[in-house]
Motif scaffolding. Structure first.
Motif, PDB file in Angstrom:
ATOM      1  N   ASN A  41      -1.444   0.493 -11.503  1.00  0.00           N
ATOM      2  CA  ASN A  41      -1.712   1.209 -10.249  1.00  0.00           C
ATOM      3  C   ASN A  41      -1.832   0.281  -9.041  1.00  0.00           C
ATOM      4  O   ASN A  41      -2.087   0.736  -7.932  1.00  0.00           O
ATOM      5  N   ILE A  86       3.772   8.721 -10.016  1.00  0.00           N
ATOM      6  CA  ILE A  86       2.985   7.921  -9.079  1.00  0.00           C
ATOM      7  C   ILE A  86       1.649   7.650  -9.750  1.00  0.00           C
ATOM      8  O   ILE A  86       0.855   8.565  -9.987  1.00  0.00           O
ATOM      9  N   HIS A 124       0.838  -1.208   0.000  1.00  0.00           N
ATOM     10  CA  HIS A 124       0.000   0.000   0.000  1.00  0.00           C
ATOM     11  C   HIS A 124       0.870   1.254   0.000  1.00  0.00           C
ATOM     12  O   HIS A 124       0.636   2.195  -0.769  1.00  0.00           O
ATOM     13  N   SER A 143      -7.674  -0.646   0.677  1.00  0.00           N
ATOM     14  CA  SER A 143      -6.504  -0.683  -0.190  1.00  0.00           C
ATOM     15  C   SER A 143      -5.670  -1.940   0.052  1.00  0.00           C
ATOM     16  O   SER A 143      -5.224  -2.600  -0.885  1.00  0.00           O
ATOM     17  N   LYS A 146      -0.885   5.646  -8.725  1.00  0.00           N
ATOM     18  CA  LYS A 146      -2.044   5.552  -7.850  1.00  0.00           C
ATOM     19  C   LYS A 146      -2.231   6.898  -7.166  1.00  0.00           C
ATOM     20  O   LYS A 146      -1.525   7.239  -6.226  1.00  0.00           O
ATOM     21  N   LYS A 147      -3.219   7.681  -7.614  1.00  0.00           N
ATOM     22  CA  LYS A 147      -3.431   9.032  -7.091  1.00  0.00           C
ATOM     23  C   LYS A 147      -4.467   9.042  -5.967  1.00  0.00           C
ATOM     24  O   LYS A 147      -4.345   9.780  -4.997  1.00  0.00           O
ATOM     25  N   GLU A 148      -5.559   8.244  -6.153  1.00  0.00           N
ATOM     26  CA  GLU A 148      -6.634   8.272  -5.169  1.00  0.00           C
ATOM     27  C   GLU A 148      -6.218   7.542  -3.893  1.00  0.00           C
ATOM     28  O   GLU A 148      -5.454   6.591  -3.935  1.00  0.00           O
ATOM     29  N   LYS A 149      -6.737   7.995  -2.779  1.00  0.00           N
ATOM     30  CA  LYS A 149      -6.412   7.398  -1.490  1.00  0.00           C
ATOM     31  C   LYS A 149      -7.682   6.858  -0.844  1.00  0.00           C
ATOM     32  O   LYS A 149      -8.378   7.570  -0.131  1.00  0.00           O
ATOM     33  N   ARG A 157       0.877  -3.395  -4.303  1.00  0.00           N
ATOM     34  CA  ARG A 157       0.059  -4.270  -3.462  1.00  0.00           C
ATOM     35  C   ARG A 157       0.087  -5.715  -3.947  1.00  0.00           C
ATOM     36  O   ARG A 157       0.148  -6.650  -3.140  1.00  0.00           O
ATOM     37  N   ASP A 212       2.705   1.808  -3.435  1.00  0.00           N
ATOM     38  CA  ASP A 212       1.822   2.308  -4.493  1.00  0.00           C
ATOM     39  C   ASP A 212       1.572   3.808  -4.365  1.00  0.00           C
ATOM     40  O   ASP A 212       1.328   4.484  -5.365  1.00  0.00           O
ATOM     41  N   LEU A 213       1.642   4.328  -3.160  1.00  0.00           N
ATOM     42  CA  LEU A 213       1.358   5.750  -2.928  1.00  0.00           C
ATOM     43  C   LEU A 213       2.603   6.632  -3.040  1.00  0.00           C
ATOM     44  O   LEU A 213       2.485   7.856  -2.954  1.00  0.00           O
ATOM     45  N   ASN A 214       3.770   6.026  -3.206  1.00  0.00           N
ATOM     46  CA  ASN A 214       5.010   6.800  -3.202  1.00  0.00           C
ATOM     47  C   ASN A 214       5.832   6.551  -4.464  1.00  0.00           C
ATOM     48  O   ASN A 214       5.624   5.571  -5.180  1.00  0.00           O
TER      49      ASN A 214
END
Length: 428
Positions: free
Chosen positions: A357, A214, A80, A225, A216-219, A361, A83-85
């Motif tokens: 994206n 990056i 997780h 997630s 994966k933009k949405e959180k 994970r 994917d966000l970084n």
């Protein structure tokens, strides 16, 4: 001199392999090689070191357990987070962490530290540092996997995977062999010092890779997630079958953790012989991967996966029964050759079916169910050897692996029919 489909000029040896024209991919390969070289050196030295100071087979299994707990426990969160970084930054952070960890192990291996702490404190300190290494690994696996997908064009995934696996296996060959030589020449301390130097050098090639977007933009909520990677693997039968087949074959068919016992009590060879045995699977894998890099595995990959894993299990059974060094070395060599086919097929399936994206994970799930099986297999081998004896443990594990292969073959027809080119065409 000629041009490929994209108009890029290709010459000489590398001209037949356009993926090698990618300078960032070459830096990526050097990182893959260096990491595997250093980490295989390190774990070989640790297994030798722990067995020499404890003379306990179960202590070898605890080394694997110390790494597998954090590798599994932190994997979903790591995927997780990755994917966000930004992926290059994540790999850089992991390498820096390995530098500090290697420095601590080196300090612990020095005569002054050992004489001050004693056997038991040193042993449990090693376990603690291996545990920290498992945490780093839980982040490194998804980071490297995600970076590969951003450095290599999709149409070159199969060939890129072969080269990446070959770089990894080259490190897997040379690392244990170098560790055995250094132990024979100057003991554990010298080997640990070399690992520190290599880790520091790996900070340079990562700087030659540009920062990546990056994807994966949405959180979404973190629990949602974290579960998406598992749901994706479970709902993709070919990927799930390949993961489970590899996990259980390595879990029950692994014999690497018991090599110090075979060296000392069964084959009666010196430290160099131990290094050769530890390197044998990697040498076999390197031979196979070298062939696959120039002759990519394109047709019937699923069926070839089942044949390869069956060959792996049979090689391990014969190794367990052998009392001859040459035969044992050759069986480990064969096990590495078969395992290399499994690695390329499984890794290519993973790269092809995973959405961009979700790479972190899904790779985290791969770490949980496949990568961590190496260390859990080490623990299983140590416990089985403690209960059944070394030879019975290895042979029993190989026989269980054959049973797993049979069950997987009849329960996953999607894996048998999987086709690389068909899957590549879906997202072009």
């Amino acid at each position: 001199m000629e041009q490929d489909d994209d108009g890029a000029i290709r010459t000489g040896f590398f001209g037949k392999n356009p993926v090698l024209q990618n300078k960032e991919f070459l830096s990526f390969l050097s990182i893959r090689f260096g990491l595997m070289f250093a980490l295989n050196m390190q774990v070989t030295i640790i297994f030798y070191w722990i067995y020499q100071i404890t003379n306990d087979k179960l202590a070898l299994g605890l080394v694997g357990l110390a790494e597998v707990i954090p590798a599994v426990g932190f994997s979903l969160f790591a995927g997780h987070f990755v994917d966000l970084n930004e992926k290059r930054k994540m790999v850089l952070f992991c390498i820096g962490s390995y530098v500090l960890l290697s420095a601590c192990l080196f300090g612990l291996s020095t005569p002054y530290s050992f004489s001050s702490l004693g056997i038991h404190t040193t042993q449990y300190s090693v376990y603690f540092l291996v545990f920290i290494g498992g945490i780093i690994r839980s982040f490194m696996g998804p980071s490297v996997f995600s970076l590969f997908g951003l450095v290599v064009p999709r149409k070159h995934f199969a060939n890129g995977t072969s080269w990446s696996s070959m770089a990894m296996q080259t490190g897997g060959v040379l690392g244990p062999l170098t560790a055995g030589l250094l132990i024979a020449l100057d003991g554990v301390v010298a080997g640990m010092f070399v690992v520190v130097i290599i880790m520091i050098l790996l900070l340079f090639p990562i700087l030659h890779i540009k920062s990546k977007p990056i994807l994966k933009k949405e959180k979404e909520p973190i629990l949602q997630s974290l579960s998406q990677g598992i749901r994706f693997v479970v709902k993709t039968p070919a990927l799930l079958g390949a993961q489970l087949l590899d996990m259980f074959s390595v879990l029950f068919g692994g014999a690497v953790a018991l090599l110090p016992v075979f060296q000392k009590e069964i084959l009666h060879v010196d430290e160099v012989g131990f290094g050769l045995l530890r390197s044998a699977p990697g040498i076999g894998a390197l031979i196979t991967l070298g062939l696959l890099a120039f002759m990519p595995l394109r047709t019937h990959p699923g069926k070839k996966l089942f044949v390869a894993v069956t060959g792996f299990a049979l090689s391990i059974i014969v190794f367990g029964l052998s009392t001859n060094f040459v035969l044992s070395f050759f069986m480990l060599l064969l096990s590495g050759m078969f395992d290399a086919v499994s690695v390329v097929v499984r890794s290519t399936i993973l790269q092809l079916v995973t959405p961009d994206n979700m790479r972190g994970r899904v790779a985290a799930v791969n770490t949980m169910f496949v990568s961590s099986s190496n260390e859990l297999g080490d623990f299983e081998s140590g416990v089985m050897a403690h209960w059944l004896g070394t030879v019975r443990a290895v042979v029993t594990g190989g026989c269980i692996t054959l049973g797993v292969i049979a069950v997987t073959f009849f329960s996953t027809p999607e894996l048998q029919k999987f086709d690389f080119e068909e899957e590549e065409a879906k997202k072009v």
